[in-house]
Enzyme design. Structure first.
Site, PDB file in Angstrom:
ATOM      1  N   CYS A  82      10.984  18.423   3.300  1.00  0.00           N
ATOM      2  CA  CYS A  82      11.772  19.432   4.000  1.00  0.00           C
ATOM      3  C   CYS A  82      10.978  20.194   5.046  1.00  0.00           C
ATOM      4  O   CYS A  82      11.524  20.590   6.081  1.00  0.00           O
ATOM      5  CB  CYS A  82      12.404  20.394   2.998  1.00  0.00           C
ATOM      6  SG  CYS A  82      11.243  21.514   2.174  1.00  0.00           S
ATOM      7  N   ALA A 138      21.691  29.004  -6.415  1.00  0.00           N
ATOM      8  CA  ALA A 138      20.816  28.700  -5.292  1.00  0.00           C
ATOM      9  C   ALA A 138      21.568  27.763  -4.362  1.00  0.00           C
ATOM     10  O   ALA A 138      21.858  26.622  -4.713  1.00  0.00           O
ATOM     11  CB  ALA A 138      19.523  28.050  -5.785  1.00  0.00           C
ATOM     12  N   MET A 139      21.907  28.235  -3.162  1.00  0.00           N
ATOM     13  CA  MET A 139      22.739  27.480  -2.231  1.00  0.00           C
ATOM     14  C   MET A 139      21.914  27.066  -1.017  1.00  0.00           C
ATOM     15  O   MET A 139      21.545  27.893  -0.185  1.00  0.00           O
ATOM     16  CB  MET A 139      23.957  28.312  -1.826  1.00  0.00           C
ATOM     17  CG  MET A 139      24.793  28.751  -3.028  1.00  0.00           C
ATOM     18  SD  MET A 139      26.266  29.689  -2.594  1.00  0.00           S
ATOM     19  CE  MET A 139      27.285  28.405  -1.852  1.00  0.00           C
ATOM     20  N   CYS A 199       7.979  22.674  -5.719  1.00  0.00           N
ATOM     21  CA  CYS A 199       9.003  23.632  -5.320  1.00  0.00           C
ATOM     22  C   CYS A 199       9.874  24.016  -6.513  1.00  0.00           C
ATOM     23  O   CYS A 199      10.187  25.189  -6.713  1.00  0.00           O
ATOM     24  CB  CYS A 199       9.864  23.045  -4.199  1.00  0.00           C
ATOM     25  SG  CYS A 199      11.091  24.200  -3.553  1.00  0.00           S
ATOM     26  N   GLY A 246      23.848  22.632   1.432  1.00  0.00           N
ATOM     27  CA  GLY A 246      24.326  21.269   1.257  1.00  0.00           C
ATOM     28  C   GLY A 246      25.534  21.198   0.354  1.00  0.00           C
ATOM     29  O   GLY A 246      25.957  22.191  -0.247  1.00  0.00           O
ATOM     30  N   VAL A 247      26.082  20.002   0.230  1.00  0.00           N
ATOM     31  CA  VAL A 247      27.306  19.820  -0.540  1.00  0.00           C
ATOM     32  C   VAL A 247      27.079  19.978  -2.043  1.00  0.00           C
ATOM     33  O   VAL A 247      27.925  20.531  -2.759  1.00  0.00           O
ATOM     34  CB  VAL A 247      27.940  18.441  -0.227  1.00  0.00           C
ATOM     35  CG1 VAL A 247      27.009  17.300  -0.615  1.00  0.00           C
ATOM     36  CG2 VAL A 247      29.287  18.294  -0.912  1.00  0.00           C
ATOM     37  N   ASP A 248      25.933  19.516  -2.548  1.00  0.00           N
ATOM     38  CA  ASP A 248      25.704  19.543  -3.991  1.00  0.00           C
ATOM     39  C   ASP A 248      25.623  20.967  -4.534  1.00  0.00           C
ATOM     40  O   ASP A 248      26.248  21.300  -5.543  1.00  0.00           O
ATOM     41  CB  ASP A 248      24.417  18.781  -4.337  1.00  0.00           C
ATOM     42  CG  ASP A 248      24.444  17.347  -3.835  1.00  0.00           C
ATOM     43  OD1 ASP A 248      25.514  16.722  -3.943  1.00  0.00           O
ATOM     44  OD2 ASP A 248      23.417  16.868  -3.343  1.00  0.00           O
ATOM     45  N   GLY A 273      22.135  22.532  -7.447  1.00  0.00           N
ATOM     46  CA  GLY A 273      22.876  21.293  -7.259  1.00  0.00           C
ATOM     47  C   GLY A 273      22.080  20.054  -7.590  1.00  0.00           C
ATOM     48  O   GLY A 273      22.386  18.965  -7.084  1.00  0.00           O
TER      49      GLY A 273
END
EC number: 2.8.1.13
Length: 374
Positions: free
Chosen positions: A193, A6-7, A101, A10-12, A125
């Site tokens: 969010c 799951a992208m 979520c 973000g960086v994490d 992440g």
């Protein structure tokens, strides 16, 4: 294994996907479209799931050389997270949408689709550790997200992977830069969010409308009027619509909310002290409820709000008695139970707070301590 990363953009999540690739897994990246009309750009570190985020996720997947897709979960997200959030505030509760979520979207709807397509696990992440099926706090205490993952049951944890939980955040950013990921210095997302403005009260007001009521003191004396209980939460000090502090000069806090009558009660900080917590919808990460009282640490907010306690299963819920009082504990929040050991704090379980006890509830003493044998 064949895993779905799951992208978020973000960086994490980008580094988590990269580490899954390094581990030899067959990785496919997916970005969740959670808004029917996503914004083009984020406002600094506020908001997420924008078109910018989807583009960042796609570029990270290209660098990693993995397939990438965008899946539309907007309707499910609205029903299970946004609508739930609004309904909870209208009922005088203080929910955490990140928990819902994780529970309903990322590790339920997404994981179910992943399994149906032949994937073995979902990679995210999140800052937490999974060791032999045991959920633990992340190494980086400031970024630890085990609290918002404590709603996952044993089956969901069995098909989850959290590759970045063993690394401090600064090192994750360094690793992203070393890998050539453009998101290495992208700001972390903050606030809620789906409220990129950061104005939760305005968002709720537009959804719920005006429901007038009274602000009263501990004796029931009316001090002011308000436009809806959704504008208040337990422990709130500012924005009460009062001309000043109490007669004794001490600040006043929201100590109670009655959504049926529209009454908001205010009092002193001492009135906020909570010694007992009752919760519903208990989730035990082992899959089995404890047989009797257990020694633990209870946490009621994503960061902070912890106290040693004794907890036990009560039907489908749980009961917690605190050794030290906590403040600002509201219905709708989650209480998460931890057990410290030599490997770090492990998550035992969680529940949605449905009741609290204050000064009239005695702290745990020597007689009840004897009952806590686990």
């Amino acid at each position: 294994m064949r895993v779905l990363a799951a992208m978020s953009g973000g960086v994490d999540s980008a580094v988590a996907a990269a580490r899954a690739v390094d581990a030899g897994h067959e990785v496919v990246g997916v970005h969740l479209a959670l808004s029917a009309s996503p914004g083009t750009l984020r406002t600094g570190s506020r908001g997420c799931c924008s078109k910018e985020d989807a583009g960042d996720a796609r570029r990270a997947a290209d660098v990693l050389g993995i397939p990438f897709y965008v899946w539309d979960f907007a309707d499910r997200f609205k029903e299970d997270v946004i609508d739930d959030f609004v309904a909870a505030y209208a009922a005088g509760e203080t929910p955490n949408p990140c928990l819902r979520c994780n529970e309903k979207i990322k590790f339920s709807a997404l994981a179910d689709r992943a399994l149906a397509l032949g994937f073995d696990a979902v990679v995210t992440g999140h800052y937490a550790r999974l060791e032999d099926g045991v959920l633990r706090r992340a190494v980086d205490a400031d970024k630890d997200q085990s609290y918002v993952l404590a709603v996952l049951n044993a089956q969901q944890l069995a098909r989850a992977m959290f590759p970045v939980g063993d690394t401090p955040k600064p090192r994750i950013r360094e690793e992203a830069a070393e890998r050539g990921l453009a998101v290495a210095n992208k700001p972390d997302s903050h606030d809620i969010c789906f409220i990129p403005s950061g104005d939760t009260q305005a968002f709720l007001g537009a959804k719920i409308g005006i429901r007038p009521g009274a602000v009263v003191d501990a004796d029931g004396t009316k001090l002011a009027e308000h436009e809806g209980v959704h504008g208040f939460t337990i422990g709130q000090r500012k924005g009460l619509g009062l001309p000043g502090p109490a007669a004794d000069g001490k600040p006043r806090y929201v100590t109670g909310i009655d959504p049926d009558s529209g009454t908001v009660r205010v009092g002193s900080v001492e009135d906020l002290h909570v010694w007992t917590i009752g919760a519903e919808r208990a989730i035990w990460t082992s899959g089995v409820a404890p047989d009797g009282p257990i020694e633990c640490v209870a946490q009621v907010r994503a960061h902070g709000g912890t106290a040693p306690a004794i907890a036990e299963a009560v039907g489908d819920g749980l009961s917690v008695r605190l050794r030290e009082p906590l403040t600002g504990v509201a219905r709708g929040q989650a209480v998460v139970l931890y057990r410290p050991d030599e490997l770090g704090d492990m998550v035992i379980g969680s529940g949605t707070i449905s009741a609290t006890g204050g000064a009239g509830s005695a702290p745990i003493g020597s007689q009840t301590e004897a009952a806590a044998t686990r």
